[in-house]
Design a protein around this motif. Structure first.
Motif, short mmCIF file in Angstrom:
data_model
loop_
_atom_site.label_atom_id
_atom_site.label_comp_id
_atom_site.label_asym_id
_atom_site.label_seq_id
_atom_site.Cartn_x
_atom_site.Cartn_y
_atom_site.Cartn_z
N GLU A 239 0.74 -1.36 -0.01
CA GLU A 239 0.02 -0.06 -0.05
C GLU A 239 0.79 1.15 0.02
N GLU A 240 1.96 1.27 0.80
CA GLU A 240 2.67 2.58 0.93
C GLU A 240 3.75 2.54 -0.48
N LYS B 45 2.44 1.65 -3.37
CA LYS B 45 1.39 2.21 -4.26
C LYS B 45 1.14 3.74 -4.03
N ARG B 46 1.02 4.05 -2.77
CA ARG B 46 0.89 5.56 -2.36
C ARG B 46 2.17 6.37 -2.89
N GLN B 47 3.29 5.94 -2.85
CA GLN B 47 4.40 6.50 -3.47
C GLN B 47 4.39 6.60 -4.79
N ALA C 103 2.08 9.36 -5.63
CA ALA C 103 2.39 10.65 -5.15
C ALA C 103 3.29 11.12 -6.27
#
Length: 303
Positions: free
Chosen positions: A41-42, A44-46, A49
């Motif tokens: 998830e991190e 994917k978030r990065q 972003a």
């Protein structure tokens, strides 16, 4: 069950130990699964972003290259087309709260595209404000235009956050543009009256009493803008210059026929602020070339 030591261990105790070990293994597997999911998830978030940052920078660079209001309007039209679904949904809503609730149904990409559109509106409005200001040659009309824009912005700024949101929702594009003009006017005023500190290293071997110092973008400088500074006695290395933009009202462009000799040695330029004022002698130090702009402090008193 007999152990090698000869001690007797009950079957129940062995079973309980096995159950405990099995629970520990299950818990470890769950923790590993959660950690893996959190990492994914991190990542994917990065990635999202980074993609959003790259898209914003592309838009920012594109806007900076657009030199006419027509070109900027065409660019905005493209962004509006990307956000058509959200704009259509906004038109169907009765108020800001309803629109915010409706926004929840859109994807991350769609909401980000709409954010880019709002940012672009502000950028093109700021550029249009500067163009309008340049086109107004009458001093009083220019002052009245600036004051009208500032008054509109301050009226909007005086509202509560909820009231601002509702006004932004209900106002026409032209009305929001005028508010943006007022914001730009205040920003320009603050920039013009703020004191910046410019650091400059004097070139080794430089022997003139004055030097042309470039005004950096961080101090509101535009390309090829300079101020002429008197070098204090005994200073040979670094200069620290206080710079307030509105204290330099006169812009003098080095003429096209400026020669290499003048660039190397400096020269005198005669300037007139107005046709009815006397010619002033501006001593230009070495280093400047044709097209460079010198910002000049001039005080006429009552003349």
């Amino acid at each position: 069950v007999t152990c090698s030591s000869g001690n007797i261990v009950s079957a129940g105790a062995v079973g309980a130990a096995g159950d405990g070990l099995e629970r520990e293994i299950i818990d470890l597997e769950l923790e590993e699964k959660k950690a893996k999911q959190a990492r994914e998830e991190e990542e994917k978030r990065q990635k999202v972003a980074q993609a959003q940052k790259a898209k914003f920078l592309r838009m920012h660079r594109k806007l900076a290259k657009l030199k006419t209001n027509e070109a900027r309007c065409e660019f905005i039209a493209g962004l509006e087309n990307e956000s058509k679904k959200i704009l259509d949904a906004k038109a169907e809503c009765k108020n800001h709260k309803e629109f915010i609730k409706r926004m929840e149904s859109f994807s991350v990409d769609e909401k980000f595209n709409y954010q880019l559109l709002v940012i672009a509106y502000n950028a093109v409005d700021k550029a249009e404000y500067k163009e309008k200001l340049q086109r107004i040659t009458d001093t009083k009309k220019k002052a009245d235009f600036v004051q009208d824009c500032i008054t509109t912005f301050k009226e909007y700024q005086g509202l509560s956050k909820e009231e601002q949101a509702e006004k932004s929702f209900s106002f026409t594009r032209d009305k929001m543009k005028k508010i943006a003009f007022g914001n730009a006017a205040i920003q320009e005023h603050n920039k013009a009256t703020k004191t910046f500190k410019i650091m400059f290293k004097i070139p080794e071997g430089y022997r003139e009493s004055s030097i042309a110092v470039p005004v950096p973008p961080s101090a509101g400088g535009r390309p090829r803008e300079f101020v002429i500074v008197q070098i204090p006695p005994g200073v040979k290395d670094n200069l620290q210059i206080p710079f307030v933009r509105n204290q330099y009202p006169v812009r003098v462009t080095i003429p096209q026929n400026w020669t290499k000799k003048q660039k190397d040695n400096g020269d005198i330029i005669g300037i007139r602020i107005r046709p009815d004022t006397p010619t002033l002698r501006l001593k230009v130090p070495p280093g400047l070339t044709s097209g460079d702009v010198v910002l000049v402090k001039v005080a006429y008193g009552n003349r």
